[in-house]
Scaffold this active site. Structure first.
Site, PDB file in Angstrom:
ATOM      1  N   VAL A  11      17.171  -8.707  41.948  1.00 38.80           N
ATOM      2  CA  VAL A  11      18.281  -9.523  41.474  1.00 38.80           C
ATOM      3  C   VAL A  11      19.487  -8.661  41.118  1.00 38.80           C
ATOM      4  CG1 VAL A  11      19.007 -11.014  39.567  1.00 38.80           C
ATOM      5  CG2 VAL A  11      16.852 -11.444  40.736  1.00 38.80           C
ATOM      6  N   GLU A 156      19.494 -17.056  37.958  1.00 35.94           N
ATOM      7  CA  GLU A 156      19.645 -16.698  39.371  1.00 35.94           C
ATOM      8  C   GLU A 156      18.728 -17.582  40.231  1.00 35.94           C
ATOM      9  OE1 GLU A 156      21.752 -14.541  40.974  1.00 35.94           O
ATOM     10  OE2 GLU A 156      20.824 -15.693  42.582  1.00 35.94           O
ATOM     11  N   LEU A 158      18.590 -17.056  43.823  1.00 32.55           N
ATOM     12  CA  LEU A 158      18.507 -16.498  45.180  1.00 32.55           C
ATOM     13  C   LEU A 158      17.086 -16.544  45.727  1.00 32.55           C
ATOM     14  CD1 LEU A 158      17.037 -13.478  45.097  1.00 32.55           C
ATOM     15  CD2 LEU A 158      19.245 -12.785  44.244  1.00 32.55           C
ATOM     16  N   ARG A 159      17.017 -16.629  47.069  1.00 26.60           N
ATOM     17  CA  ARG A 159      15.715 -16.545  47.743  1.00 26.60           C
ATOM     18  C   ARG A 159      15.587 -15.141  48.318  1.00 26.60           C
ATOM     19  NH1 ARG A 159      16.965 -20.926  52.108  1.00 26.60           N
ATOM     20  NH2 ARG A 159      18.950 -19.832  51.860  1.00 26.60           N
ATOM     21  N   GLY A 258      -0.008 -24.904  53.678  1.00 22.42           N
ATOM     22  CA  GLY A 258      -0.503 -23.583  54.064  1.00 22.42           C
ATOM     23  C   GLY A 258      -1.419 -22.997  53.014  1.00 22.42           C
ATOM     24  N   GLY A 262       3.536 -17.759  46.536  1.00 20.32           N
ATOM     25  CA  GLY A 262       3.344 -16.496  45.816  1.00 20.32           C
ATOM     26  C   GLY A 262       4.705 -16.003  45.381  1.00 20.32           C
ATOM     27  N   CYS A 265       8.326 -15.132  41.352  1.00 25.21           N
ATOM     28  CA  CYS A 265       8.946 -16.174  40.516  1.00 25.21           C
ATOM     29  C   CYS A 265       8.083 -17.416  40.299  1.00 25.21           C
ATOM     30  CB  CYS A 265      10.278 -16.578  41.114  1.00 25.21           C
ATOM     31  SG  CYS A 265      11.490 -15.256  41.024  1.00 25.21           S
ATOM     32  N   LYS A 268       4.749 -17.166  38.089  1.00 26.84           N
ATOM     33  CA  LYS A 268       4.962 -16.790  36.684  1.00 26.84           C
ATOM     34  C   LYS A 268       5.850 -17.800  35.959  1.00 26.84           C
ATOM     35  CE  LYS A 268       8.880 -13.568  36.603  1.00 26.84           C
ATOM     36  NZ  LYS A 268       9.907 -14.264  35.869  1.00 26.84           N
TER      37      LYS A 268
END
Ligand code: NAD
Length: 421
Positions: A11, A156, A158-159, A258, A262, A265, A268
């Site tokens: 990040v 944040e 973002l991917r 699927g 995981g 982010c 948790k």
């Protein structure tokens, strides 16, 4: 504007380099000397598309530099973004040690500072953390918010893998502030970016981040639940999801069934929200099921593998893909970890390939073999655990393939099973 970034991980580094690209002057600060050295040499310590080019460009034009010296960085900065890690304790609670230590250092700097500083928490922290850090700062530095400093929350979204694109094309920018003036300052820093700006209080901003991730994780666990039922009915869950995704109230994103989610982010953050909720004496049953389903989902692939190879002891099993998703080298909480553990327990010989994540995986599992694609494909059975684009170009003819992620080409295998199709 002059900005320091505290924490140069995924990040922090992406935010810093992208803010530099917007024209600001950035100093990245981290406690990890090797990371700083590697960044200053133009080598990002993580894999992210387009990051090396942007880093090099901004190092060259002196818009970005990294250091371990917080004091000197802050001396020329009007803003500091806190981007340190917020890992999870076994209880699910968020470990705020890095946050506490960053704020203790900031309070030391504030003590002697003559000009105001705008502090922005970008790390994902439980609702109420901004308020806690405000008390810590005021108590330890003797300075006042609104006079000597501002403290904002700016979570944040973002991917990983698309982080640079996401910075320049955000759906939203969430600003949690206690006063309009502080909020305006941060808005100015982002000026030029598209996306809706949501101005709110810090605690709501912190909650927006958790609700956002909890909803996406719920969508995935929902699609896996439906996918598990589809599998028993011999229905391809993708056909079902493609259809329901056309409903505007649902949308197709995050409905790929699927082996579960995981990454650093979703797992948790959902657990942290569960912990927060229970502490407040509310049982978050839906969220608990989202996590429980996700923890079991990776092992579906072992059940299916056993249909072809009932005894896995001594068998050579090939694994294609270790990263928790394509276009990243991140293996934190990746389903591949649970699957490799299960194969080791069964006594299988494991050969693996991933285009980017092998170095990270080696640190956890030095005992398995890291090989070429060809060698993985030659093994007795192949498991597909990440949908890297390049896996669409391999030759699976004559093989046994169990797919945890959707790779169309793998359907040409002699025996092909998909976890939810
Ligand atoms: P990371 O572990 O990759 O990076 C954290 C960095 O902070 C490390 O380089 C570490 O050395 C440094 N650090 C720790 N203490 C420090 C201190 N006192 N001073 C300076 N540096 C310090 O973590 P990340 O993935 O970048 O995540 C950071 C935060 O952003 C977390 O709260 C995470 O939940 C959140 N987040 C992550 C993502 C993601 O995709 N990775 C997306 C959104 C939000």
């Amino acid at each position: 504007m002059n900005v320091s970034i505290l924490g140069c991980g995924y990040v922090g580094l992406v935010t810093g380099v992208c803010l530099a690209e917007l024209g600001h002057t950035i100093i990245g600060v981290d406690v990890d000397k090797n990371k700083i050295e590697s960044i200053n040499n133009g080598h990002p310590p993580l894999y992210e598309d387009k990051l090396p080019e942007l880093l090099l460009k901004n190092l060259k034009n002196k818009k970005f530099i990294a250091t371990i010296d917080l004091k000197s960085a802050l001396s020329s900065s009007e803003f500091v973004f806190v981007c340190v890690g917020t890992p999870q304790l076994d209880s699910g609670e968020t470990n705020l040690d890095f946050i506490n230590s960053a704020f203790t250092s900031l309070s030391e700097e504030l003590k002697t500072r003559k000009i105001p500083l705008t502090i922005v928490i970008k790390s994902t922290v439980p609702p109420g953390t901004n308020d806690l850090m405000l008390s810590l700062l005021e108590k330890k530095s003797g300075k006042k918010e609104g006079v000597d400093f501002h403290l904002l929350s700016n979570p944040e979204f973002l991917r990983e893998g698309k982080a640079i694109y996401d910075f320049f094309n955000p759906d939203k920018i969430v600003i949690g502030a206690r006063n309009k003036n502080a909020s305006e300052r941060l808005k100015n820093l982002y000026s030029g970016l598209p996306g809706k700006i949501i101005e709110t209080d810090p605690k709501t901003a912190e909650m927006i981040k958790y609700a956002n991730n909890a909803f996406l994780a719920t969508k995935i666990s929902f699609s896996n639940e439906i996918g598990n039922i589809c599998k028993k009915l011999d229905i391809d869950s993708y056909n079902v999801m493609d259809a329901i995704g056309l409903d505007q109230r649902i949308g197709r994103a995050f409905l790929d069934s699927g082996i579960g989610f995981g990454g650093s982010c979703f797992p948790k953050d959902v657990k942290s929200l569960i912990y927060t909720s229970k502490k407040l004496k509310y049982e978050p049953k839906l969220l608990e099921q989202v996590v429980e389903l996700n923890e079991k989902q990776p092992l579906k692939i072992i059940e299916l593998l056993k249909k072809s190879l009932p005894n896995l002891k001594g068998r050579t099993i090939g694994v294609l893909g270790l990263a928790f998703k394509p276009d990243t080298d991140d293996i934190r909480e990746a389903p591949s970890i649970k699957i490799v553990d299960a194969l080791l327990k069964e006594g299988s010989k494991i050969v693996v390939y991933d285009p980017k994540a092998m170095d990270n995986f080696k640190k956890l599992y030095p005992q398995i073999k890291y090989v070429t694609v060809e060698e993985v494909i030659r093994s007795e059975a192949v498991l597909i655990l990440t949908e890297w684009k390049e896996f669409e170009s391999f030759n699976y003819k004559g093989k046994i393939v169990v797919a945890g992620r959707r790779i169309k080409k793998a359907r040409e295998a002699k025996i092909y099973e998909g976890v939810c199709w």
